[in-house]
Enzyme design. Structure first.
Site, PDB file in Angstrom:
ATOM      1  CE  LYS A 178      -0.299  -6.045  -1.218  1.00 49.13           C
ATOM      2  NZ  LYS A 178       1.158  -6.236  -1.104  1.00 49.13           N
TER       3      LYS A 178
ATOM      4  CE  LYS B 223      -9.205  -5.866   3.216  1.00 51.54           C
ATOM      5  NZ  LYS B 223      -7.878  -5.813   3.835  1.00 51.54           N
TER       6      LYS B 223
ATOM      7  CE  LYS C 199       2.856  -6.776   3.284  1.00 52.21           C
ATOM      8  NZ  LYS C 199       1.461  -6.591   3.703  1.00 52.21           N
TER       9      LYS C 199
ATOM     10  N   GLY D 266       0.797  -1.216   0.000  1.00 53.29           N
ATOM     11  CA  GLY D 266       0.000   0.000   0.000  1.00 53.29           C
ATOM     12  C   GLY D 266       0.828   1.264   0.000  1.00 53.29           C
ATOM     13  CG  ASN D 267       4.925   1.250   1.557  1.00 55.74           C
ATOM     14  OD1 ASN D 267       4.622   0.193   1.028  1.00 55.74           O
ATOM     15  ND2 ASN D 267       6.162   1.528   1.921  1.00 55.74           N
TER      16      ASN D 267
END
Length: 313
Positions: free
Chosen positions: A215, A130, A277, A11-12
């Site tokens: 993602k 979510k 992740k 996201g960053n």
């Protein structure tokens, strides 16, 4: 022969802490991240890029909510994901083209607005968790739930009530053969944005569903199906840590799948942060990948950067 890598932008890569998410902020952030990718390009990698869309899809849903006041129908979740796939990929394409021009690299950048199939019977549909879209009061949330059948839950930080949707596991990426062909031909491909547009397939009929696909899992599936040599997950820390932000914090260099699973089981990685992740890394390596590297984009100039998850010996 060029190595093939899938790179999942965190996201960053688009929006930093404290920013509002303006167009100029996002294009500056993307170009900085794309500059880091030059370190893979100069090593002659073929690259496929996946990316998140959390803040952006939330903003789009807010825009649709405001549009309802003017009589414009709000679009469903799958439509909003498709919308942000296109807009974010546009920023990534611009960032990459500017970086390559500065470094005299000549590659085409191709974006595929990508559907990702999920199982209609995935248990996550029975337990949506979510959060998406704007915050509401309890009364507003109850009214919306009664009118639409959607599920609303209270925010843990007391900011209000938000709609929650399922986060099912990705099962298949549409057009994955085209992604592989383009990447192997040397083109940079942007795909599975925001985890992909969530769809279910029933016989010959395809329909979008209210869901958000992780993602990193979608990018891992992409890496597996195109036979990537390496899978990079870019985040905001240079390595994965155990006992993160504690006195006995320890950075991990290279760990096996078994060690990664043990750390997950012990609760070292937070949900909504590092845990998904690490799961994506495990998924890639267990399905034939050589190694997954979790790191911060600025570290890519070091060939030995990040935490590497590898197969058990």
């Amino acid at each position: 022969m060029r190595k093939l890598a899938v790179v999942a932008f965190g996201g960053n890569a688009l929006l930093r802490s404290g920013q509002k998410g303006t167009y100029h902020e996002q294009i500056a952030n993307v170009e900085q991240t794309c500059e880091s990718l030059f370190n893979l390009l100069k090593r002659n990698y073929n690259i496929v890029i996946g990316h998140g869309n959390g803040p952006q899809v939330g903003n789009v849903m807010l825009q649709h909510e405001e549009g309802k006041r003017a009589g414009i129908e709000a679009m469903p979740m799958d439509f909003c994901v498709a919308e942000t796939q296109g807009s974010i990929a546009y920023l990534i394409e611009m960032g990459l083209r500017n970086v390559m021009a500065r470094h005299d690299i000549h590659r085409d950048v191709v974006t595929l607005v990508t559907q990702v199939a999920v199982n209609a019977n995935d248990p996550m549909f029975q337990n949506p968790t979510k959060p998406v879209g704007p915050y509401y009061t309890k009364e507003q949330a109850d009214e919306l739930a009664a009118a639409t059948g959607a599920v609303y839950k209270e925010d843990p930080k007391g900011r209000g009530w938000r709609k929650v949707v399922a986060s099912p596991r990705p099962t298949r990426i549409n057009n994955i053969k085209i992604v592989k062909e383009l990447a192997k031909a040397g083109h940079i491909v942007v795909t599975v944005g925001g985890g992909g547009i969530p769809v279910v397939e029933e016989s010959d009929y395809v329909k979008g569903v209210e869901a958000v696909i992780d993602k990193d899992l979608a990018s891992a599936l992409c890496a597996i199906e195109i036979g990537a040599d390496e899978f990079y997950i870019l985040t905001d820390v240079p390595k994965v840590y155990i006992n993160f932000r504690k006195e006995d914090e320890k950075a991990l260099d290279t760990i096996t799948v078994s060690e990664a699973k043990a750390y997950l089981e012990a609760g070292h990685f937070a949900e909504g942060s590092m845990a998904p992740k690490v799961r994506a890394a495990i998924m890639f390596v267990e399905h034939g990948g050589k190694e997954c590297i979790i790191t911060e984009a600025g570290q890519l100039d070091n060939p030995n950067c990040g935490t590497r998850i590898v197969q058990d010996k």
